[in-house]
Scaffold this motif. Structure first.
Motif: not given
Lengths: 449, 294
Positions: A130-140, A142-148
């Protein structure tokens, strides 16, 4: 039917304009500008330079530090510039501009449409992907998902809450995803449950989308997705706020900052983010596109586009047909969206929709005096006193604003919406919040020394 | 009649008794304070603006009396003359600081920097600055909602409705620095005050490239650097395509003003040099010019 306990408002949802438009794939743009900051945290460092050839899905921005996210090229072609360009707010940000040539993807990405459900990866491997893919919260947010998903030591996640609320008026991108990509969402939820090691997941969906609830339930039952509950919630804004959703779905109250949702054992993720997680983990596909709603009463046509990041937003306006006269263009919905002043700006990860309001609809009323009616206090979903915080922000009493929990504000805008005197309450609270946050960070840095 | 007398007597005795007690208490708990502090406070302007860095004039007076070395202290409102007389009164060396004046460094008038959008939120520059670049599209220019005007205690700043820019009334400005802190774009600077309101400064703070500046503002500094080349006093530095004129080094020779292609270098209180200067030796010419104007 459940909802969050305090505050909230119920504006007209206005979803009828775009809810019946199926997701269309937007044609590839000739040129994209990809900002190096599309997330909360440190801006990424570009790893390509002018003249480089890039493929679709290739890493072009390396994350810096833990709270940051990778950025990938959304098209294949040649990098023509790495420089500051205007974002939607007209502020200049570092962007990588790529001229598109064809559409060649990085080889490791699986582009087949088949659903790949089995996942045997460990929690750490999933989070790393998930971190490599650069995923962030898409709800608006934009908080990095791997941190969550990285659970701090000594704490334990108990329930995964999936946000399918989409409480923001007008927007329908999550709704269309739930209708058209339900299986991917449910597989994504299973992967996320593995990642945070929980046995139970709840998908909260507001009751103005009964067909989404029914469809998700049907798919879940038919394909035997266990331990995933689809929970309809009473329509109330801002139910999509992280803390409000946790309260609505689980009945647990997150304490004031610095406590995080994990302190009550909850991890929250948006439905669109869940699809991105599925694609990253099972198909090795980085986050390069998303569903964007373009909607508004006066538009010639409304759409839900699957668009690549970096597409200029002006392209969407061309396709939708802007009305004559003054308009307000919003990146997001009318409650939390930010006005777009530069339409050459690119589409970014956090843009779930673009709302077009006519000048008349968007105009604020004439500012009058506070009549101490207390409506804003009643409407605040965080239990704050907006009239007071706003005053403190105006008078620059930062210490007092901190004592009155300015940092708790989620900037939902319920106070400004409900104010009968049309006071710009949130505008001042936002500066108070920002300044208090800066002060807290400065104090923490000073203490470290 | 008796009651009246009794009341008067009782109150008089009580008053006298309390006076005696108060006298002894005052003697016992007297705070030793240098009487010169009061005198110095009277000499200070009493604006309590905080321009000196202290909470008010009283605190400044205390610092002036108690500190041995007062060369770092300066009341911008009073100016050098008053500071000199205070130093003379205290028998200390006078701080030598030239008078300063606030200068608003943006030349983007409504005509040169047209508005491209309409802002509808709270009328405060700080709020606008948290949202976006502002109504003109220039991220560095004057927003024009007057946070500095609200901060000024001397009524020295005014918004010119024609240009949409804030203007400084040089005669009223005391250089207290309140506006410098209030401006979210850091446009206001305290610069050396020349006689007869003369000034030369770069009226642009945009760090963008020339092409980007020209798109939003016709009066912006485009980073050509011609001014720095022509300056004989080393007063002009160009950094990230933005020039800065050091007001302490500048001698008001006005050569840079003629060089500037966009008019971003502002000249105030003086006539500009004739467009085609004579081919004579430059230095003496400068002296002649200044002499004429004075």
């Amino acid at each position: 039917m459940r909802t969050f306990p305090i505050g909230g408002i119920h504006p007209h949802d206005n979803k009828e304009w775009s809810k019946d438009q199926a997701i269309e794939r937007l044609e590839l743009p000739d040129k994209v500008a990809i900002p190096m900051i599309q997330h909360i945290g440190a801006p990424s460092t570009p790893v390509v330079k002018k003249g480089d050839k890039v493929l679709t899905g290739q890493l072009i921005g390396q994350s810096v530090g833990f709270v940051s996210a990778n950025i990938h090229s959304s098209v294949s072609g040649t990098v023509v510039d790495v420089d500051g360009y205007a974002n939607g707010q007209g502020q200049r940000r570092l962007m990588v501009v790529i001229k598109r040539e064809g559409d060649e993807w990085v080889e490791s990405i699986d582009r087949s449409p088949e659903l790949k459900r089995e996942c045997t990866l460990s929690s750490e491997e999933i989070i790393a992907k998930i971190k490599d893919a650069g995923i962030v919260g898409l709800g608006g947010a934009q908080f990095p998902t791997h941190v969550k998903l990285t659970i701090p030591d000594g704490q334990k996640a108990e329930v995964l809450v999936i946000n399918g609320v989409e409480c923001e008026p007008y927007l329908t991108s999550d709704y269309r995803n739930m209708l058209e990509r339900a299986e991917e969402i449910l597989t994504g939820v299973e992967i996320l449950m593995r990642a945070v090691k929980v046995e139970r997941a709840v998908i909260g969906v507001e009751n103005n989308k009964p067909d989404a609830v029914a469809h998700l339930r049907e798919v879940a039952q038919k394909n035997n997705y266990k331990n995933i509950e689809i929970l309809p919630l009473k329509v109330r804004y801002p139910q999509g706020g992280e803390k409000q959703l946790i309260a609505a779905a689980t009945g647990r109250q997150v304490p004031p900052p610095p406590a995080l949702p994990i302190s009550v054992g909850a991890v929250v993720c948006n439905v669109s983010t869940t699809i991105a997680v599925y694609e990253a983990v099972q198909k090795n596909k980085p986050l390069i596109e998303r569903v964007v709603t373009i909607t508004g009463k006066d538009l010639k046509s409304t759409h839900n586009y699957l668009a690549r990041f970096g597409t200029p937003v002006s392209r969407l306006f061309e396709l939708a047909g802007l009305p004559e006269g003054d308009v307000k263009l919003l990146n997001g919905g009318p409650m939390m969206g930010r006005a777009i002043v530069d339409i050459t700006a690119p589409l970014i990860k956090g843009c779930s929709g673009i709302t077009v309001l006519s000048g008349k609809e968007a105009a604020r009323g004439k500012e009058l005096s506070c009549i101490k009616c207390g409506k804003c206090v009643e409407a605040c979903p965080m239990g704050l006193e907006p009239y007071l915080l706003s005053k403190l922000g105006k008078l620059q009493k930062w210490d007092m604003a901190e004592e009155h929990y300015a940092t708790d504000c989620i900037e939902c805008g319920c106070c400004s919406y409900t104010c009968p005197s049309y006071l710009p309450l949130l505008d001042y609270i936002r500066i108070a919040k920002q300044t208090v946050m800066t002060n807290i960070r400065a104090r923490a840095a000073a203490n470290k020394k | 009649m008796n009651e009246l007398l009794l009341t008067v007597l009782t109150l008089s005795v009580l008053g006298a008794l309390l006076a005696v007690i108060l006298y002894f208490v005052a003697q016992k708990f007297r705070v030793e304070e240098d009487p010169r502090i009061d005198d110095v406070e009277k000499m200070l302007p009493g604006a309590n603006c905080g321009g000196c860095g202290f909470a008010g004039c009283r605190a400044m007076a205390e610092a002036l009396v108690t500190r041995d070395n007062i060369s770092s202290l300066n009341c911008p409102v009073a100016g050098g003359e008053v500071m000199g007389s205070i130093a003379g009164f205290l028998g200390k060396s006078a701080p030598q600081q030239s008078p300063k004046v606030a200068t608003m460094r943006c030349g983007g008038t409504c005509a040169k920097r047209p508005k491209i959008n309409h802002y509808d939120g709270a009328l405060s520059c700080a709020v606008v600055n948290t949202f976006y670049v502002g109504e003109s599209g220039c991220a560095f220019g004057c927003i024009g909602y007057g946070d500095c005007i609200a901060a000024c205690k001397f009524d020295a700043l005014k918004l010119n409705p024609e240009t949409g820019l804030v203007e400084v009334d040089v005669d009223k400005c005391t250089a207290c620095g309140a506006c410098v802190k209030a401006c979210p774009k850091a446009l206001i600077e305290l610069r050396k005050k020349w006689p007869k309101n003369r000034a030369i400064y770069v009226a642009c703070r945009s760090k963008n490239r020339g092409a980007v500046v020209m798109k939003v503002c016709k009066a912006g500094y485009i980073g050509c650097g011609k001014c720095a080349k022509v300056c004989q006093f080393d007063a002009i530095t160009v950094e990230s395509s933005l020039a800065y004129i050091d007001s302490e080094k500048c001698k008001l020779c006005r050569k840079c003003v003629n060089e500037c292609p966009t008019g971003a270098i502002k000249l105030e209180g003086m006539e500009p040099l004739p467009k085609e200067p004579k081919v004579a030796a430059p230095k003496p010419e400068v002296k002649v010019e200044t002499a004429k104007n004075e």
